[in-house]
Design a protein around this motif. Structure first.
Motif, mmCIF file in Angstrom:
data_model
loop_
_atom_site.group_PDB
_atom_site.id
_atom_site.type_symbol
_atom_site.label_atom_id
_atom_site.label_comp_id
_atom_site.label_asym_id
_atom_site.label_seq_id
_atom_site.Cartn_x
_atom_site.Cartn_y
_atom_site.Cartn_z
ATOM 1 N N UNK A 146 0.806 -1.211 0.000
ATOM 2 C CA UNK A 146 0.000 0.000 0.000
ATOM 3 C C UNK A 146 0.847 1.273 0.000
ATOM 4 N N UNK A 147 0.160 2.409 -0.261
ATOM 5 C CA UNK A 147 0.830 3.707 -0.385
ATOM 6 C C UNK A 147 0.208 4.719 0.561
ATOM 7 N N UNK A 148 1.069 5.422 1.279
ATOM 8 C CA UNK A 148 0.658 6.541 2.124
ATOM 9 C C UNK A 148 1.031 7.846 1.443
ATOM 10 N N UNK A 149 0.081 8.778 1.366
ATOM 11 C CA UNK A 149 0.365 10.127 0.867
ATOM 12 C C UNK A 149 0.365 11.079 2.051
ATOM 13 N N UNK A 150 1.492 11.749 2.282
ATOM 14 C CA UNK A 150 1.628 12.737 3.351
ATOM 15 C C UNK A 150 1.654 14.119 2.715
ATOM 16 N N UNK A 151 0.678 14.954 3.048
ATOM 17 C CA UNK A 151 0.541 16.280 2.440
ATOM 18 C C UNK A 151 1.124 17.311 3.400
ATOM 19 N N UNK A 152 2.165 17.986 2.957
ATOM 20 C CA UNK A 152 2.898 18.856 3.875
ATOM 21 C C UNK A 152 3.424 20.088 3.135
ATOM 22 N N UNK A 153 4.611 20.542 3.499
ATOM 23 C CA UNK A 153 5.135 21.852 3.100
ATOM 24 C C UNK A 153 6.585 21.720 2.634
ATOM 25 N N UNK A 154 7.051 22.745 1.911
ATOM 26 C CA UNK A 154 8.348 22.666 1.256
ATOM 27 C C UNK A 154 9.523 22.341 2.154
ATOM 28 N N UNK A 155 9.790 23.186 3.158
ATOM 29 C CA UNK A 155 10.943 22.955 4.026
ATOM 30 C C UNK A 155 10.766 21.688 4.848
ATOM 31 N N UNK A 156 9.553 21.448 5.341
ATOM 32 C CA UNK A 156 9.297 20.262 6.157
ATOM 33 C C UNK A 156 9.526 18.982 5.362
ATOM 34 N N UNK A 157 9.097 18.961 4.105
ATOM 35 C CA UNK A 157 9.297 17.773 3.274
ATOM 36 C C UNK A 157 10.767 17.543 2.999
ATOM 37 N N UNK A 158 11.516 18.595 2.688
ATOM 38 C CA UNK A 158 12.951 18.432 2.451
ATOM 39 C C UNK A 158 13.642 17.833 3.665
ATOM 40 N N UNK A 159 13.268 18.291 4.856
ATOM 41 C CA UNK A 159 13.887 17.770 6.071
ATOM 42 C C UNK A 159 13.410 16.358 6.381
ATOM 43 N N UNK A 160 12.189 16.016 6.011
ATOM 44 C CA UNK A 160 11.735 14.631 6.137
ATOM 45 C C UNK A 160 12.540 13.722 5.216
ATOM 46 N N UNK A 161 12.783 14.178 4.003
ATOM 47 C CA UNK A 161 13.557 13.381 3.055
ATOM 48 C C UNK A 161 14.971 13.117 3.561
ATOM 49 N N UNK A 162 15.644 14.150 4.066
ATOM 50 C CA UNK A 162 17.011 13.935 4.556
ATOM 51 C C UNK A 162 17.016 12.946 5.716
ATOM 52 N N UNK A 163 15.982 13.020 6.577
ATOM 53 C CA UNK A 163 15.908 12.088 7.691
ATOM 54 C C UNK A 163 15.628 10.666 7.242
ATOM 55 N N UNK A 164 14.676 10.471 6.343
ATOM 56 C CA UNK A 164 14.296 9.139 5.904
ATOM 57 C C UNK A 164 15.360 8.490 5.033
ATOM 58 N N UNK A 165 16.175 9.292 4.362
ATOM 59 C CA UNK A 165 17.236 8.771 3.508
ATOM 60 C C UNK A 165 18.577 8.673 4.222
#
Length: 234
Positions: A146-165
């Motif tokens: 399954x797929x989760x879509x998280x709807x958020x904001x520019x800076x927050x998403x960039x920081x989520x990406x660095x954390x998850x990667x």
């Protein structure tokens, strides 16, 4: 268990985006172009991936964006305040020129990837920690197919990406998402680090970004563009 795919979707355009003002946690709504972007992107996103869960920031511009996807897919958008944008304190609502004029030293720190002091801004680490925790928690309620879509904001998403990667928070190798565009991550096999891999970035309906930002190409857009990411202003 966990969702096998996570999509991080940025909200549509607002008046502050159009004026290049730093939004932070100011609760500003989508403008008319932003609603058209969100509706067009929701159609492209739902045609690209199966949407099994939607979680959204509590700020209005994200909730309005998520509503377009929820309406199209029949999935309820669950609100989680941990997905809201990074707080920028005294800088919220200002342009880059206004910030640099009154906080030159702190502005240089921010633009170089650091945490400005004395302005009331959240640190990068604080934002990454809350974003990743929220995404992992909601992903855990879904199945590997399954797929989760998280709807958020520019800076927050960039920081989520660095954390998850598993990237350092000072790493500046990921461009910010265009309004109403998304990043797609897929779960790595058990025992592989980091736990997620980036499958696509700044994905969205196929058009020029200049036309997309201006709203001049909306309404005549079909298939999603799965090409390379595009540089946009911070």
């Amino acid at each position: 268990m966990s969702a096998g795919t996570v999509v991080l979707w940025r909200h549509g355009r607002t008046a502050y985006n159009a004026a290049m003002r730093l939004q932070g946690q100011v609760d500003i709504p989508l403008d008319e172009v932003g609603h058209r972007q969100a509706a067009t992107a929701a159609a492209a996103l739902s045609a690209t991936v199966g949407v099994d869960g939607i979680v959204v920031s509590d700020l209005g511009r994200a909730r309005e964006t998520a509503a377009h996807l929820a309406s199209r897919t029949g999935r309820e958008a669950v609100v989680d305040h941990r997905l809201r944008e990074r707080a920028f304190g005294e800088w919220e609502g200002l342009t880059g020129e206004e910030i640099s004029a009154d906080w030159a030293e702190q502005f240089d720190v921010w633009r170089s990837g650091g945490d400005p002091q004395g302005v009331g801004a959240e640190t990068r680490a604080q934002v990454s920690e809350r974003m990743v925790a929220a995404i992992e928690e909601h992903a855990a309620a879904l199945e590997p197919t399954q797929t989760l879509v998280a709807v958020s904001h520019g800076a927050a998403i960039t920081l989520a990406l660095t954390g998850m990667l598993g990237l350092g928070l000072q790493w500046r190798g990921i461009a910010g998402l265009t309004n109403a565009h998304w990043a797609e991550l897929r779960r790595n096999p058990p025992g592989v680090e980091p736990g997620w891999r980036l499958f696509g970035h700044d994905l969205g309906p196929s058009t020029s970004i200049a036309d997309w930002n201006a709203g001049t190409a909306l309404g005549a857009i079909a298939a999603p563009d799965r090409g390379a990411g595009r540089e946009v202003p911070a």
